[in-house]
Design an enzyme around this catalytic site. Structure first.
Site, mmCIF file in Angstrom:
data_model
loop_
_atom_site.group_PDB
_atom_site.id
_atom_site.type_symbol
_atom_site.label_atom_id
_atom_site.label_comp_id
_atom_site.label_asym_id
_atom_site.label_seq_id
_atom_site.Cartn_x
_atom_site.Cartn_y
_atom_site.Cartn_z
ATOM 1 N N TYR A 73 -40.127 -66.813 -76.892
ATOM 2 C CA TYR A 73 -39.292 -67.187 -75.751
ATOM 3 C C TYR A 73 -38.729 -68.598 -75.939
ATOM 4 C CZ TYR A 73 -38.210 -67.982 -70.759
ATOM 5 O OH TYR A 73 -37.594 -68.265 -69.564
ATOM 6 N N ARG A 125 -32.082 -65.116 -71.434
ATOM 7 C CA ARG A 125 -33.330 -64.629 -72.036
ATOM 8 C C ARG A 125 -34.124 -63.791 -71.055
ATOM 9 N NH1 ARG A 125 -35.827 -63.235 -76.771
ATOM 10 N NH2 ARG A 125 -38.089 -63.315 -76.465
ATOM 11 N N GLU A 126 -34.151 -64.199 -69.800
ATOM 12 C CA GLU A 126 -34.987 -63.510 -68.815
ATOM 13 C C GLU A 126 -34.463 -62.120 -68.474
ATOM 14 O OE1 GLU A 126 -37.805 -64.144 -67.406
ATOM 15 O OE2 GLU A 126 -38.196 -66.215 -67.962
ATOM 16 N N SER A 127 -33.178 -61.999 -68.215
ATOM 17 C CA SER A 127 -32.678 -60.728 -67.668
ATOM 18 C C SER A 127 -31.381 -60.248 -68.301
ATOM 19 C CB SER A 127 -32.435 -60.882 -66.163
ATOM 20 O OG SER A 127 -31.318 -61.725 -65.923
#
Length: 669
Positions: free
Chosen positions: A621, A517-519
């Site tokens: 998120y 999810r982050e990168s």
């Protein structure tokens, strides 16, 4: 020497012409992945590239043979570009223009046309400048272009009409634009409305220091408007100084009052309500203004759990309102568990909204809460076959395992080879091997935006087989083929995640879901806020965990970054009783903020709490990370009861204790 120079430039022109016809290199034809024989050429490329930077301008000709020797190498155009940059002068005009024509719009040409035009402008070479000009190169070059066109123009008004969008900016414009601005103003084309429009832009989201300068261009009786805009921009509560608004220019004052009311609502909803009741009676606001004002007040009050939030939500939730008004109206009713009203709200929503996943889920939840189990199960079953957070939650509600619907994409070697042979793909791969991720992604983005849509899935597979996880994920998304779960959720850095997870007692699927999810596993990712690397860690967080100063470059090392990321998940788990929802929310928004969002006295169902997370980004998120975690548990062969847990557990009140006897409140650092 002169002969060799002529041969080099002749070869350049020939190579550019051939390249446009897409010349396949033997390595691309032989196999999808370039072989180790390219290693020597990569090393030679870097040596020549460095020599082009360091060799004196007068001795660049000595490098021509070295450059020409690499003309079959995919990154050869970058050497030519650098050579041209070092000798950007009028004597090389034919070579520069040939290069720009050959690579127009391609990454290797980015910035070069602008540099060439700036050089021509400095020489005041009008004819060459006009011949090379293209739109979209910034205000400085555009203003120079208009200055040249206005010189002796038979119809100057035609060109002056192009000045307005340049002038109407919330930012200061370059000095090169001043001459055309003066000519435009002298032609009577600068109106009071345009001045006020630019003041609005500067005050709203631009440079407020521009406002005093613009004030001087207003008629004397309107200059107070600039002062008011600046005052409201600096402090929205200024709209409570009722006597400062004479309503002499009603339309403009109404705009700034609406602007101020929206801003004030997010700072202090009660003050905004007081200002609203004063000004709304003046009949100043348009329907759109009222929608925006009502929305801001309603959402602010709903997020802060204020007692009168529901009445404002009802006022705001009308035809023409933003979709998030109804979403927050529903969320507020859910928090209060007004199930009948939730169901009625959904049934009265526009048909397109009723079909949204969240509305279907909450319709089913409402039906179940009202004892209409058969109807609830029908709706849950409708959602349960879908691969997303609401689909997984619906599956849990009917006692079924979430459906992943994995369907591997068909691998057709001919299609993969066709993509890998494209010059942009070859250049992207070479930059990737050189560790130059930025240039590689730029070439890949160009490829994705210039190939036929039916080749996008093949491009995604090519990136996947290169181990280029982030671009494979992006390419699959762009292609629209979303059912190859294993490719879209790759087991990137699996052994490293496994080792770190054992060290810190964190489920590896959880850590991988966070990284995905982050990168999207982009090791060199940097957010606007400065979060860095695979798991998007703030440098300060990493230093806190390491208990020593760290060079930021450490966070670009995937293994070190994920070590800190998993350690941070352990840290958050210790503070938040290992609750996966609270931990993931904290990873995004910060644990102190999440503690503020906990219910004060009574537990709240997990899905209802998620729906009421104040930050839209964090709300999305958490839903994504929960779904991704389940997918990675499947990928790792460790399926769990995650969504059954989410469907049955509650978020505890901040005053309660967890199972270990630890309070869910600020823990000492």
């Amino acid at each position: 020497m002169q002969y060799r120079k002529q041969v080099f430039w002749a070869n350049l022109v020939l190579f550019n012409v051939l390249l446009l016809g897409i010349v396949s290199t033997p390595r691309a034809l032989a196999q999808l992945l370039p072989d180790a024989g390219e290693v020597a050429m990569r090393a030679q490329f870097e040596r020549v590239e460095n020599a082009l930077r360091t060799t004196s301008r007068t001795k660049l000709d000595t490098l021509d043979d070295d450059i020409a020797a690499l003309k079959s190498y995919p990154l050869y155009p970058y050497l030519v570009r650098q050579r041209l940059y070092r000798q950007m002068d009028i004597t090389h005009r034919p070579q520069i223009e040939t290069f720009l024509a050959t690579y127009n719009g391609q990454p290797v040409s980015y910035g070069m046309r602008g540099s060439w035009l700036r050089y021509l402008s400095e020489r005041n070479d009008k004819s060459a400048f006009l011949a090379n000009y293209r739109e979209g190169l910034g205000a400085t070059i555009t203003c120079q272009y208009l200055r040249y066109q206005l010189q002796g123009a038979a119809n100057p008004k035609y060109w002056l009409n192009k000045v307005k969008p340049i002038w109407l900016s919330g930012q200061s414009q370059p000095n090169e634009c001043d001459p055309i601005f003066r000519q435009w103003q002298q032609a009577g084309m600068l109106t009071e409305e345009l001045i006020l429009g630019r003041i609005r832009k500067a005050a709203d989201s631009g440079n407020p220091r521009l406002v005093p300068y613009l004030k001087g261009k207003l008629p004397a009786d309107a200059q107070y408007l600039a002062d008011l805009w600046l005052a409201v921009r600096n402090d929205p509560a200024y709209i409570l100084n009722f006597r400062q608004f004479p309503l002499s220019h009603v339309d403009e004052e109404a705009r700034m009052l609406a602007f101020g009311l929206e801003k004030l609502a997010w700072q202090d909803a009660d003050k905004a309500v007081r200002a609203y009741h004063h000004w709304v009676g003046k009949k100043l606001f348009s329907t759109d203004n009222l929608h925006a004002i009502h929305r801001a007040i309603a959402l602010s009050k709903a997020i802060d759990h204020q007692s009168d939030a529901l009445s404002w939500l009802e006022k705001a939730d009308v035809d023409g309102a933003e979709d998030d008004v109804k979403r927050w109206h529903m969320a507020f009713l859910l928090r209060e568990q007004h199930w009948e009203r939730v169901l009625k709200l959904i049934e009265q929503a526009p048909p397109r909204q009723q079909k949204n996943d969240n509305y279907l889920y909450w319709r089913a939840r409402s039906l179940a809460a009202l004892g209409r189990a058969e109807q609830a199960e029908q709706v849950f079953s409708q959602l349960a076959g879908q691969r997303h957070y609401y689909g997984f939650m619906a599956s849990a509600r009917v006692g079924a395992k979430p459906a992943l619907m994995h369907q591997p994409v068909e691998r057709v070697q001919q299609q993969l080879t066709a993509v890998a042979e494209l010059p942009a793909a070859q250049r992207a791969y070479e930059f990737l091997q050189l560790g130059r991720q930025f240039e590689a992604r730029r070439e890949w983005h160009y490829l994705l935006t210039h190939i036929d849509s039916d080749k996008l899935t093949a491009a995604a597979l090519v990136a996947s087989e290169w181990g280029w996880y982030d671009q494979s994920i992006i390419s699959f998304t762009r292609s629209g083929y979303l059912d190859d779960v294993e490719k879209r959720f790759p087991l990137a850095y699996a052994s490293q995640f496994d080792a770190a997870s054992k060290t810190y007692d964190v489920h590896p699927a959880f850590a991988m879901a966070i990284a995905r999810r982050e990168s999207s596993f982009m090791a060199d990712a940097v957010s606007p806020a400065g979060a860095t690397g695979l798991m998007q860690l703030m440098p300060g967080t990493a230093q806190y965990l390491a208990k020593k100063n760290l060079n930021r470059s450490v966070l670009f090392e995937p293994e070190r970054n994920l070590q800190f990321g998993v350690q941070y998940l352990r840290y958050l788990g210790d503070k938040l009783a290992n609750n996966p929802v609270l931990v993931s929310a904290s990873y995004n928004a910060g644990w102190r903020k999440v503690l503020e969002w906990l219910p004060q006295s009574n537990d709240i169902a997990t899905d209802i709490w998620i729906e009421n997370i104040p930050y839209k980004e964090t709300r999305r998120y958490v839903k994504a990370v929960m779904a991704y975690r389940y997918i990675y548990e499947y990928q790792l062969g460790t399926p769990s009861e995650l969504f059954q847990q989410l469907a049955t557990d509650a978020i505890p009140a901040s005053s309660q204790l967890d199972e270990s006897g630890r309070q869910l409140q600020l823990a000492p650092d």
